[in-house]
Design a protein around this motif. Structure first.
Motif, short mmCIF file in Angstrom:
data_model
loop_
_atom_site.label_atom_id
_atom_site.label_comp_id
_atom_site.label_asym_id
_atom_site.label_seq_id
_atom_site.Cartn_x
_atom_site.Cartn_y
_atom_site.Cartn_z
N ASP A 123 0.83 -1.21 0.00
CA ASP A 123 0.00 0.00 0.00
C ASP A 123 0.86 1.26 0.00
OD1 ASP A 123 -2.35 -1.41 0.23
OD2 ASP A 123 -2.31 -1.40 2.42
N ALA A 124 0.30 2.32 -0.54
CA ALA A 124 1.01 3.60 -0.56
C ALA A 124 1.30 4.10 0.85
CB ALA A 124 0.21 4.64 -1.33
N ARG A 125 0.37 3.90 1.76
CA ARG A 125 0.57 4.38 3.13
C ARG A 125 1.75 3.68 3.79
NH1 ARG A 125 -2.87 6.84 7.16
NH2 ARG A 125 -4.09 7.36 5.33
N TYR A 142 4.88 4.96 2.26
CA TYR A 142 5.14 6.32 2.74
C TYR A 142 5.73 6.29 4.15
CZ TYR A 142 4.02 10.85 4.82
OH TYR A 142 4.08 12.04 5.50
N ASP A 168 4.69 10.74 -6.42
CA ASP A 168 4.05 11.40 -5.28
C ASP A 168 4.69 11.00 -3.95
OD1 ASP A 168 2.96 8.85 -5.60
OD2 ASP A 168 0.86 9.50 -5.53
N ILE A 169 4.99 9.71 -3.80
CA ILE A 169 5.63 9.28 -2.56
C ILE A 169 7.04 9.88 -2.46
CG2 ILE A 169 6.48 7.28 -1.23
CD1 ILE A 169 4.13 5.68 -2.30
N ALA A 181 6.60 13.31 -1.30
CA ALA A 181 6.07 13.37 0.07
C ALA A 181 7.15 13.06 1.11
CB ALA A 181 4.90 12.39 0.23
#
Lengths: 222, 222
Positions: free
Chosen positions: B45-47, B50, B74-75, B78
């Motif tokens: 998952d992206a979370r 991240y 994006d990651i 971020a």
């Protein structure tokens, strides 16, 4: 458009589209009266989603329909989408807001009052609340706890941003979702896998409009 | 640091790390002398990526080691990574460059001369060329055609940006890759799944340094 106007909201997923092209479904759903499209397409390469996104952006822009991209802030920026829709396992809402800036539409999935109030506090513009009635789109909704229709009213009281219901929604059961305070309803296979996607879309749009007309009081106090 | 200095480059993938934490592997590999880390972690998952990325960013920043994020622009933004590494199925290099700006390090996987020259033309700063010797990391490299070591020299002639070899590289076979013109070597399981990741890293670093010392002529004419 403001997410308060997301009456009927299509979530795309080619793997749940009975072999149809996503662009064809989007075109048909636009003709049928949807207000917003979320490019979901879980499990596909970024390049594929980017290429598809450019086409969907063109279709939606021509029609004045909002386009949100699921999960990927970078793809949303690359195709000039209106915004992003984040699940609870995606980037945090506040992080996405920093990347996207204040103008982008930022949606977040929530299935509890806590998730809903947190998303609002972090800067979400609207919520996707579900799964309302369960769903046949298991690969799409597997990460969501089941939400009974009674929780909609609870969340409606707790937050002031608009929300759409998602999960197992049909023209036949959309009414109570809107009457309980939802701005509208989001669907995947109800349109993408329908025998006749155009008729399915029109039935949904009509059910939502009817339910909105029926509301004697506005769903929010603010 | 400029990618010409990516001598030994670790690609993380928790699913290929024999149950070890990625942060622990990164810390050990930094102590062993790596120059760059790519946060790959496909299928997560992206979370999760991240959160992991924030930790890896802290470790790499302290050590002066570059951090690249696979696929997700994006990651990378971020977590304030140094750049992004793109596969042929990820966002196009030129699109990622637009999103990241001129300062970010942009890498691209290539297995043919055409892919290599295209990536350079689109703005890539370095290439990952592979799979050089085949690989045991099938889920990581499944999208790559096999590249014989002879193609390295061919690509070295065709492009002027630096590149690292990837795929089945060990301390025992890294030398010819560097002698053929690569700035260095990238590995996944050679470090992540090693019986002793620290010793495995030091052996790789030493093999690359020895090969660089052995080169009588610079690998590029320019």
């Amino acid at each position: 458009m403001p997410p308060t106007e997301y009456g009927t909201y299509l979530v795309t997923q080619a793997s749940l589209s009975a072999g149809r092209e996503t662009t064809e479904i989007v075109r048909t759903a636009i003709d049928g009266g949807i207000d917003a499209v979320q490019l979901r397409e879980k499990g596909t390469d970024a390049r594929w989603r980017y290429d598809l996104g450019l086409e969907v952006r063109e279709l939606t822009a021509e029609a004045g329909v909002d386009l949100l991209v699921n999960d990927r802030v970078d793809i949303a920026q690359a195709i000039d989408a209106d915004g992003v829709h984040l699940g609870q396992s995606d980037l945090p809402v506040a992080v996405a807001r920093d990347l996207l800036g204040p103008e982008a539409v930022l949606g977040c999935s929530a299935s509890t009052v806590d998730e809903a109030t947190q998303a609002e506090a972090d800067g979400a513009d609207y919520l996707g609340i579900g799964s309302i009635y369960g769903t046949t789109s298991k690969d799409v909704e597997a990460d969501r706890a089941s939400v009974g229709p009674e929780r909609i009213a609870e969340i409606s009281t707790a937050v002031s941003i608009p929300f759409v219901g998602i999960g197992g929604i049909t023209a036949g059961n959309a009414g109570p979702v809107v009457e309980a305070g939802a701005a509208g309803v989001a669907v995947v296979s109800e349109i993408t896998a329908a025998e006749d996607p155009r008729t399915a879309t029109e039935s949904l749009v009509s059910a939502v409009e009817t339910a909105k007309g029926m509301g004697d009081t506005p769903p929010h106090d603010d």
